[in-house]
Design a protein around this motif. Sequence first.
Motif, PDB file in Angstrom:
ATOM      1  N   LEU A 133     -11.398  -1.661   3.813  1.00  0.00           N
ATOM      2  CA  LEU A 133      -9.849  -2.034   3.811  1.00  0.00           C
ATOM      3  C   LEU A 133      -9.036  -1.025   4.910  1.00  0.00           C
ATOM      4  O   LEU A 133      -8.404  -1.440   5.624  1.00  0.00           O
ATOM      5  CB  LEU A 133      -9.189  -1.649   2.396  1.00  0.00           C
ATOM      6  N   ASP A 168      -1.983  -9.188   3.823  1.00  0.00           N
ATOM      7  CA  ASP A 168      -1.958  -9.895   2.288  1.00  0.00           C
ATOM      8  C   ASP A 168      -3.304 -10.019   2.014  1.00  0.00           C
ATOM      9  O   ASP A 168      -4.056 -10.032   2.782  1.00  0.00           O
ATOM     10  CB  ASP A 168      -0.958 -10.978   2.372  1.00  0.00           C
ATOM     11  N   ALA A 169      -3.524 -10.137   0.496  1.00  0.00           N
ATOM     12  CA  ALA A 169      -5.075 -10.575   0.316  1.00  0.00           C
ATOM     13  C   ALA A 169      -5.007 -11.591  -0.573  1.00  0.00           C
ATOM     14  O   ALA A 169      -4.084 -12.012  -1.484  1.00  0.00           O
ATOM     15  CB  ALA A 169      -5.572  -9.057  -0.391  1.00  0.00           C
ATOM     16  N   VAL A 195      -6.616 -12.880  -3.898  1.00  0.00           N
ATOM     17  CA  VAL A 195      -7.232 -12.347  -4.936  1.00  0.00           C
ATOM     18  C   VAL A 195      -7.134 -13.541  -5.950  1.00  0.00           C
ATOM     19  O   VAL A 195      -6.173 -14.008  -6.486  1.00  0.00           O
ATOM     20  CB  VAL A 195      -6.629 -11.113  -5.472  1.00  0.00           C
ATOM     21  N   ALA A 230     -10.822  -6.885  -9.683  1.00  0.00           N
ATOM     22  CA  ALA A 230     -10.211  -6.743  -8.325  1.00  0.00           C
ATOM     23  C   ALA A 230      -8.602  -6.552  -8.369  1.00  0.00           C
ATOM     24  O   ALA A 230      -8.367  -5.868  -7.336  1.00  0.00           O
ATOM     25  CB  ALA A 230     -10.487  -8.387  -7.458  1.00  0.00           C
ATOM     26  N   HIS A 231      -8.137  -6.891  -9.370  1.00  0.00           N
ATOM     27  CA  HIS A 231      -6.441  -6.650  -9.485  1.00  0.00           C
ATOM     28  C   HIS A 231      -6.665  -4.974  -9.516  1.00  0.00           C
ATOM     29  O   HIS A 231      -5.414  -4.331  -8.884  1.00  0.00           O
ATOM     30  CB  HIS A 231      -6.034  -7.102 -10.832  1.00  0.00           C
ATOM     31  N   TRP A 251      -7.428  -3.700  -5.840  1.00  0.00           N
ATOM     32  CA  TRP A 251      -6.140  -3.867  -4.807  1.00  0.00           C
ATOM     33  C   TRP A 251      -4.893  -3.149  -5.253  1.00  0.00           C
ATOM     34  O   TRP A 251      -4.369  -2.523  -4.305  1.00  0.00           O
ATOM     35  CB  TRP A 251      -5.938  -5.377  -4.903  1.00  0.00           C
ATOM     36  N   SER A 252      -4.706  -2.754  -6.470  1.00  0.00           N
ATOM     37  CA  SER A 252      -3.843  -1.968  -6.733  1.00  0.00           C
ATOM     38  C   SER A 252      -3.878  -0.492  -6.686  1.00  0.00           C
ATOM     39  O   SER A 252      -2.949   0.127  -5.945  1.00  0.00           O
ATOM     40  CB  SER A 252      -3.327  -2.422  -8.569  1.00  0.00           C
ATOM     41  N   TYR A 276      -1.659  -2.182  -2.834  1.00  0.00           N
ATOM     42  CA  TYR A 276      -1.545  -3.765  -2.636  1.00  0.00           C
ATOM     43  C   TYR A 276      -1.060  -4.229  -4.136  1.00  0.00           C
ATOM     44  O   TYR A 276      -1.355  -3.754  -5.228  1.00  0.00           O
ATOM     45  CB  TYR A 276      -2.624  -4.559  -2.368  1.00  0.00           C
TER      46      TYR A 276
END
Length: 141
Positions: free
Chosen positions: A91, A107-108, A110, A117-118, A121-122, A126
Amino acid sequence: MIDLRIRAAASDDLDAVLAFWRAAAEGTSVSDDREGVERLVSRDPEALLLAEEAGELVGTVIAGFDGWRCHLYRLAVRPDRRRQGIGSALLAAAEERFVRLGGRRADAMVLTRNERAHHAWSAAGYGPEEHWRRWVKPLAR
């Protein structure tokens, strides 16, 4: 500390990338075939980033920039190598690419059902924008 090399994919890498996604990525895409990935690399040779350790593929991310928006797809890390900084390094490389190209926001994509993945990414800074909804129309044959 891991000895990680991040580089852009070349044509010779594409079969290995597709096999890697089958083992390490969550879900599939209509573009997950040789033709789709060749088209990506042909159009934007620096978009598909690979993370390698000792010459072995351990992670991927697609960092696509269309001149307007910065999009992230296919962040995948080999399951036995997760939580070791590989995704974060990918990333960071993608975000550096976006900044270099003049991008302003990434933006991703997901999957809603991909809870693991949440969290990843968090942790990377994100967050979901609940006021947006992705609308799609399949164009493939």
